[in-house]
Design a protein around this motif. Structure first.
Motif, mmCIF file in Angstrom:
data_model
loop_
_atom_site.group_PDB
_atom_site.id
_atom_site.type_symbol
_atom_site.label_atom_id
_atom_site.label_comp_id
_atom_site.label_asym_id
_atom_site.label_seq_id
_atom_site.Cartn_x
_atom_site.Cartn_y
_atom_site.Cartn_z
ATOM 1 N N VAL A 47 0.848 -1.201 0.000
ATOM 2 C CA VAL A 47 0.000 0.000 0.000
ATOM 3 C C VAL A 47 0.881 1.247 0.000
ATOM 4 O O VAL A 47 0.670 2.169 -0.793
ATOM 5 N N ALA A 48 1.876 1.275 0.875
ATOM 6 C CA ALA A 48 2.775 2.439 0.946
ATOM 7 C C ALA A 48 3.521 2.637 -0.366
ATOM 8 O O ALA A 48 3.641 3.773 -0.855
ATOM 9 N N LEU A 49 4.012 1.555 -0.945
ATOM 10 C CA LEU A 49 4.738 1.655 -2.208
ATOM 11 C C LEU A 49 3.855 2.240 -3.301
ATOM 12 O O LEU A 49 4.259 3.171 -4.008
ATOM 13 N N LEU A 50 2.653 1.700 -3.466
ATOM 14 C CA LEU A 50 1.785 2.151 -4.551
ATOM 15 C C LEU A 50 1.261 3.572 -4.325
ATOM 16 O O LEU A 50 0.931 4.260 -5.288
ATOM 17 N N GLU A 80 4.643 -10.889 -7.686
ATOM 18 C CA GLU A 80 3.652 -10.986 -8.764
ATOM 19 C C GLU A 80 2.334 -10.357 -8.340
ATOM 20 O O GLU A 80 1.679 -9.676 -9.128
ATOM 21 N N SER A 81 1.939 -10.561 -7.097
ATOM 22 C CA SER A 81 0.657 -10.015 -6.649
ATOM 23 C C SER A 81 0.697 -8.493 -6.558
ATOM 24 O O SER A 81 -0.316 -7.839 -6.758
ATOM 25 N N VAL A 82 1.856 -7.917 -6.261
ATOM 26 C CA VAL A 82 1.966 -6.453 -6.266
ATOM 27 C C VAL A 82 1.731 -5.935 -7.680
ATOM 28 O O VAL A 82 1.034 -4.931 -7.876
ATOM 29 N N LEU A 83 2.277 -6.623 -8.673
ATOM 30 C CA LEU A 83 2.050 -6.216 -10.061
ATOM 31 C C LEU A 83 0.570 -6.348 -10.422
ATOM 32 O O LEU A 83 0.007 -5.478 -11.099
ATOM 33 N N VAL A 84 -0.088 -7.410 -9.939
ATOM 34 C CA VAL A 84 -1.531 -7.575 -10.154
ATOM 35 C C VAL A 84 -2.287 -6.450 -9.454
ATOM 36 O O VAL A 84 -3.213 -5.860 -10.015
ATOM 37 N N ALA A 85 -1.888 -6.134 -8.235
ATOM 38 C CA ALA A 85 -2.542 -5.051 -7.481
ATOM 39 C C ALA A 85 -2.366 -3.719 -8.179
ATOM 40 O O ALA A 85 -3.304 -2.911 -8.237
ATOM 41 N N PHE A 86 -1.178 -3.485 -8.725
ATOM 42 C CA PHE A 86 -0.916 -2.249 -9.456
ATOM 43 C C PHE A 86 -1.892 -2.116 -10.618
ATOM 44 O O PHE A 86 -2.516 -1.087 -10.819
ATOM 45 N N LYS A 87 -2.067 -3.203 -11.373
ATOM 46 C CA LYS A 87 -3.004 -3.180 -12.507
ATOM 47 C C LYS A 87 -4.440 -2.980 -12.027
ATOM 48 O O LYS A 87 -5.197 -2.222 -12.621
#
Length: 95
Positions: A47-50, A80-87
């Motif tokens: 969350v903090a990163l995004l 991988e899930s962070v990339l999914v969350a980003f999308k």
């Protein structure tokens, strides 16, 4: 004392009632965790990163998550899930 006057959000504060936060949903869908002991740290770090960097590279994600210890996985699914969350967060903001 250090948090006096600050707003603190915990993992429970990410969801909106029964509706999961996009990052929670992405990590759940990616089956990122085995025992889930590390899940709160990964989720809050993501969350903090995004919030700071809405378009992170895989290397930036690895760096942000490096402070979280996970003894069950090799971190691949979490990244991988962070990339999914980003999308997912980008799709929600476009709607």
């Amino acid at each position: 004392v250090q948090a006096d006057g600050a707003t603190i959000i915990t993992i429970e504060g990410l969801s909106d009632g029964d509706k999961m936060h996009p990052i929670q949903k992405a990590m759940h869908e990616a089956m990122s965790f085995q025992c889930a002991f590390c899940a709160p740290g990964f989720l809050m770090s993501t969350v903090a990163l995004l919030e700071e960097n809405p378009n992170p590279t895989a290397d930036e994600i690895r760096e942000e998550l490096s402070g979280n210890l996970c003894r069950c996985t090799g971190y691949t699914k979490a990244i991988e899930s962070v990339l999914v969350a980003f999308k997912a967060t980008n799709q929600e903001s476009e709607e």
